[in-house]
Design an enzyme around this catalytic site. Structure first.
Site, PDB file in Angstrom:
ATOM      1  CD  GLU A  28      -2.900  -1.419  -0.169  1.00 31.81           C
ATOM      2  OE1 GLU A  28      -2.750  -0.264  -0.912  1.00 31.81           O
ATOM      3  OE2 GLU A  28      -3.147  -2.443  -0.319  1.00 31.81           O
ATOM      4  CG  HIS A  69      -5.868  -6.264  -7.881  1.00 33.14           C
ATOM      5  ND1 HIS A  69      -6.861  -5.482  -8.187  1.00 33.14           N
ATOM      6  CD2 HIS A  69      -5.261  -5.580  -6.791  1.00 33.14           C
ATOM      7  CE1 HIS A  69      -7.258  -4.550  -6.912  1.00 33.14           C
ATOM      8  NE2 HIS A  69      -6.369  -4.628  -6.284  1.00 33.14           N
TER       9      HIS A  69
END
Length: 800
Positions: free
Chosen positions: A323, A413
Site C-alpha cells: 500500500e 490486480h
C-alpha cells in the site's frame, strides 16, 4: 496549511525594509568552497536543455514549462520533472523528465506528449453540465470539486473539464478524477486515486523495537509516519510499549504496520537512495480497523482491514509495503493517473507487490514470522486461499504471466502479472536454485538474475523516469536506459533487464541503447560568457570542450535565443570533445534593444551539455535595459535551486484569479495586462486553496547584463494575508550579482488582516553596473498555518 479563521491578535505595523548587503571581509583563512548541490546542478542543466531543444519536448508557443522538483537516485543520477500549462491551463499528459548525472550532463529524457498542442481553450459545454456528468460516475457522492478547465495532451490537444468526485463506487471508497470533453460533454478519461489490494508486540513479526514517540504511535524519526484508527486519530498510551500480539487487536495491527513501513523507509534509503516514501523525506499515515476484507491507499493515507476469517489484520510486511508502494508510485513523476486502459493501473499494483518483496527481503525475518519471498499476502490468508498473487508464476493463481494486447483491458490486480514476473526474472532468474522457485518464461528462454537489490535500483530508476502515459513498453525502454546509466560499462545488468522483458513478451523498443556502453562525458564552457552588439552587428565567443570521462566523443553544436531574434553559427559546427569552436552571434537589423539569453547545446553521443551566453543588444544610451511584464514568457525559472518547500501556492507566471476573505483582498488581478508572477494563479473553491502553504517558494529571472551608468530597478508588488500570519511569513526581492546581493524589498507579514494592494518599488541598482545579475523573488508561509498571497509584475531596469 489552509487557515481561514481570523485569529484575535494585536495589530503590528508592517514596514518596507530596503537594505544593501555588502560582503563581509575575508578571514585569515578562507573556507573551502562548498561542493555544488547535485540537485541544483541538475535543475540548471535540465532547464537549459528545455530552452535549447523545444522540439524535443513538443513545446508550443503558448506553453509554459514548470519545473516541479529534482529527485536524487542511486549512482548520482538526478531526475528533474516538469509539467506544463497551455494558455494558462494545466496540461494533463504534458509532463516529462530530464535525467542528468551529478555534474549536470544530460543523459536522457522521458516525454509523455507526442506532438505540439494547438487547441481552442473556449468551452462549449458548461461547468455545471460537466459536474453533473462527473458525479454520475459514482454510486454515492460525498464531495465534488469545482470543474477545472484542462488540456488533455491527446493529439493536438483536447479541452476538458477535470472534476474530482469523492464517495462510493460499487460499495468501495473512491476518489475519481473525471475528464469531460468541453465540446461534447462526454467522459473521455477517468482514474481512481483510491488504489486497493486486496518492548512492542506484533502479530506477524514477534517482539519488535519500533521508533515511536513516548506516548503516541507516531514516528519522530520519519516525517508523516503514524498509525491509528478509522477517525484518523493517532493511537496513544501511557508508555511506548505497544500491542499484545493478538491478530484481532488494533494496536497490535499498528505495531505491524509501523514495523513494515519503517523497514520499507530504511530499505528505500539504504538500497535505492530514495529519501522517505515521497522521495522528499516524507511519509503518510496508516489507519487500521477498516471493516472490510481489504486494504487500500486513497491518495493521502493507507487503510488496512482484516482477513475473511476475522482472525488477522491485513498488516503483514508485504501488504503494508504494497500500500505504501502505491504512495511511491503516486509521488514519482507521472503520478498514478493516465495510461492505456488498465495497463498503468496494473503496473501500479505490480509496483506495490515489488516494494512488498523488496521490503520483506530487506527485513529478512526468520521463517517463524514473515520471511522474504515473492508471494503476496500469504501470511494474511485474506480469503482463506493463501497468497493473493504469485510473482514468479502469476498463472499459478490465474493471472497472466506474459504481456499481450489484452493487458490494458485486464482487471488491474491480474494485470500486475507481467511486470511482477519480469521483476522476479530480473532479480532471481528463471532457474535460481538454492531453494528458490523456478519461473517459466514466455519465450522459453533462460534468464540469469542480478539480485534483488540491483533489480530494485533499476526498477526505482525506471519509476523516476515515469510519465503520465506509462506502459510496459515505456517501462522497458526506461529501465534499460537506467541500467546503462546506473551501471556504465557493464553489460550484465542491461542484458538481464532486456532478457527479463523479452521473457514476458515485451519486445525491444525503438531507441533502446546497446548494453555495455561506456559512459563517456565532457565539459562545455564559453569565453566570454556575455557580450553586446548593435542591431545589424555581431559578436563572437569561444566554445571549449574537454573529455571528463571515458573516451572522446563527437559533439554537435547548436543554439537558441530567448527571446528570438539573434542567430548563432559555429565554426566548426561539429567537434570532438577536447576541441574548441568559434561561436558567432549575429543580430539582425531591427532587433529590439534588450537582453537575450543564448543557450548553447553540445549534443554528444553519450551525454549532452549546455551553457548560456548573455547578449545585450543596444543599450549604449539611456532607456530600458530589461523589462518583464509577464504577458509573454520572460524566461524566469521557478524553484531555481530545487530547494523550495511550499506544498501549494508556488510561484508561477499565469492569469491570477482574484480571491478575498471577509473583505480582505488576498490575490489580485495583474497590475497590468492579464498575467503576472503570482503564488498560485488559480482561486480554487476557497480563498486558501492555492495560497502559499508549508514553506518557501522562489522564482529567478534570466541573467541580465547591465551597462555602465545610473540604473534603476522598478516593479509592482503586493503581499496579502490574514491575521493568522506572523513575521516569519514574507515577500522578498533581491538582486544577485557575482560580487554580492542587494535586498530591494523585504516585506514581512504580521498578525493582522492585510488587504493586498499593488505598490511600486523603485531602487537604485547602479552598484551592479557592468555586471550580469539575476532578480530573485522569494515568498514564504514559514510560521504556523496562515493564509499568505503575493504577486510581482512590471519588472523593469532603466538607464538614465
Amino acid at each position: 496549511m489552509k487557515a481561514h479563521t481570523a485569529l484575535g491578535a494585536p495589530a503590528v505595523a508592517a514596514g518596507l525594509v530596503v537594505a544593501l548587503l555588502t560582503p563581509v571581509g575575508a578571514s585569515a583563512q578562507a573556507p573551502a568552497p562548498r561542493r555544488p548541490d547535485p540537485r541544483a546542478v541538475a535543475a540548471a542543466a535540465a532547464d537549459r536543455m528545455v530552452a535549447a531543444r523545444p522540439a524535443a519536448f513538443r513545446r508550443a508557443a503558448p506553453d509554459k514549462i514548470i519545473r516541479r522538483g529534482v529527485t536524487s537516485g542511486a549512482g548520482g543520477l538526478q531526475y528533474v520533472r516538469y509539467d506544463r500549462t497551455y494558455r494558462g491551463l494545466p496540461v494533463y499528459g504534458g509532463d516529462f523528465v530530464v535525467v542528468t548525472n551529478s555534474t549536470g550532463a544530460v543523459l536522457g529524457t522521458s516525454v509523455a506528449q507526442r506532438q505540439k498542442l494547438a487547441v481552442s481553450t473556449t468551452a462549449k459545454v458548461s461547468a455545471a453540465r460537466a459536474a453533473a456528468t462527473s458525479k454520475a460516475r459514482l454510486t454515492k457522492v460525498d464531495e465534488a470539486s469545482a470543474p477545472r478547465l484542462t488540456v488533455l495532451a491527446e493529439g493536438a490537444g483536447r479541452l476538458v473539464y477535470e472534476t474530482v468526485v469523492t464517495g462510493t463506487l460499487k460499495k468501495a471508497p473512491a476518489k475519481l478524477h473525471v475528464y469531460v470533453d468541453a465540446a461534447t460533454g462526454k467522459v473521455v478519461q477517468q482514474w481512481n486515486e483510491v488504489t486497493d489490494a486486496a518492548d512492542d508486540q506484533s502479530n506477524y513479526n514477534g517482539t519488535v523495537d519500533l521508533s515511536t514517540a513516548a506516548t503516541s504511535m507516531s514516528d519522530p524519526a520519519r516525517s508523516g509516519i503514524r498509525c491509528g484508527g478509522q477517525s484518523g486519530t493517532t493511537f496513544t498510551g501511557p508508555d511506548s510499549a505497544w500491542g499484545n500480539g493478538s491478530g484481532t487487536d488494533l494496536e497490535t495491527a499498528c505495531v505491524d504496520a509501523l514495523f513494515a513501513v519503517q523497514k520499507e523507509w530504511d530499505m528505500l534509503g539504504s538500497w535505492l537512495s530514495r529519501s522517505g516514501i515521497d522521495g522528499s523525506g516524507g511519509g503518510f499515515p496508516a489507519r487500521v480497523g477498516l471493516n472490510d476484507v481489504n486494504a487500500y491507499w486513497n491518495g493521502s493515507y493507507t487503510n488496512f482491514g482484516h482477513n475473511q476469517a476475522g482472525t488477522k489484520q491485513a498488516t503483514s510486511i508485504d501488504v503494508v509495503a504494497h500500500e505504501f508502494g502505491h504512495a511511491i508510485f503516486q509521488t514519482t513523476p507521472g503520478g498514478s493517473s493516465g495510461g492505456n486502459g488498465n495497463e498503468k493501473g496494473g503496473m501500479n499494483e505490480s509496483t506495490g507487490d515489488i516494494f512488498g518483496a523488496l521490503t520483506e527481503h530487506y527485513a529478512n525475518e526468520p521463517a517463524a514470522y514473515d520471511p522474504p519471498d515473492y508471494l503476496v499476502g500469504e501470511e494474511v490468508d485474506l480469503v482463506g486461499s493463501g497468497p493473493i498473487r504469485n510473482m514468479y508464476d502469476p498463472s499459478a493463481l490465474g493471472d497472466p504471466n506474459c504481456y499481450s494486447s489484452s493487458i490494458p483491458s485486464t482487471e488491474v490486480h491480474a494485470a500486475a502479472g507481467p511486470q511482477n514476473h519480469w521483476f522476479y526474472l530480473l532479480a532471481e532468474g528463471s532457474n535460481p536454485g538454492n531453494g528458490k522457485p523456478s519461473s517459466p518464461t514466455c519465450n522459453n528462454s533462460t534468464v540469469t538474475g542480478i539480485g534483488i537489490q540491483k533489480a530494485g535500483q533499476i526498477f526505482m530508476g525506471g519509476l523516476n523516469r515515469k510519465v503520465t502515459a506509462w506502459s510496459h513498453a515505456r517501462a522497458r525502454l526506461e529501465t534499460v536506459n537506467e541500467a546503462v546509466q546506473r551501471f556504465p560499462g557493464s553489460a550484465t545488468e542491461c542484458n538481464a533487464v532486456k532478457a527479463a522483458w523479452s521473457a514476458v513478451n515485451v519486445p525491444a523498443q525503438a531507441g533502446e541503447p546497446a548494453c555495455g556502453t561506456q559512459q563517456n562525458d565532457f565539459s562545455l564552457s564559453l569565453s566570454p560568457t556575455s557580450g553586446s552588439a548593435q542591431p545589424g552587428g555581431s559578436v563572437t565567443a569561444t566554445v571549449s570542450t574537454q573529455t571528463t570521462g571515458g573516451s572522446a566523443q563527437q559533439v554537435a553544436l547548436s543554439a537558441t535565443s530567448s527571446p528570438g531574434g539573434p542567430t548563432v553559427t559555429f565554426s566548426p559546427a561539429t567537434i570532438t570533445s577536447g576541441q574548441s569552436s568559434t561561436m558567432t552571434v549575429s543580430v539582425p537589423a531591427g532587433t529590439a534593444n534588450g537582453t537575450y539569453t543564448i543557450t548553447v547545446l553540445g549534443d554528444g553521443a553519450s551525454a549532452d551539455r549546455t551553457a548560456t551566453y548573455t547578449l545585450t543588444v543596444g543599450g549604449t544610451g539611456g532607456g530600458t535595459v530589461y523589462s518583464a511584464d509577464f504577458e509573454t514568457d520572460p524566461g524566469w525559472t521557478v524553484n531555481p535551486g530545487g530547494t523550495d518547500t511550499a506544498a501549494t501556492g508556488k510561484f508561477e507566471v499565469g492569469v491570477p484569479q482574484p480571491t478575498s476573505y471577509s473583505g480582505t483582498n488576498l490575490q489580485l488581478a495583474a497590475a497590468g495586462g492579464t498575467r503576472d508572477l503570482v503564488t498560485g494563479a488559480s482561486a480554487g473553491t476557497s480563498a486558501g486553496d492555492n495560497d502559499i502553504d508549508g514553506g518557501t517558494t522562489s522564482a529567478q529571472s534570466p541573467s541580465i547584463t547591465l551597462p555602465s551608468g545610473t540604473l534603476t530597478l522598478s516593479f509592482s508588488w503586493y503581499l496579502g494575508h490574514l491575521n493568522n500570519a506572523s513575521s516569519d511569513d514574507y515577500l522578498r526581492v533581491r538582486v544577485v550579482g557575482p560580487n554580492g546581493t542587494t535586498t530591494v524589498l523585504n516585506q514581512a507579514a504580521s498578525a493582522v488582516n492585510r488587504s493586498a494592494a499593488w505598490q511600486t518599488a523603485t531602487v537604485n541598482v547602479s552598484s551592479f553596473a557592468g555586471q550580469s545579475v539575476r532578480i530573485v523573488v522569494d515568498a514564504a508561509d514559514a510560521g504556523g498555518g496562515s493564509l499568505v498571497e503575493a504577486g510581482i509584475d512590471n519588472v523593469k531596469i532603466t538607464k538614465s
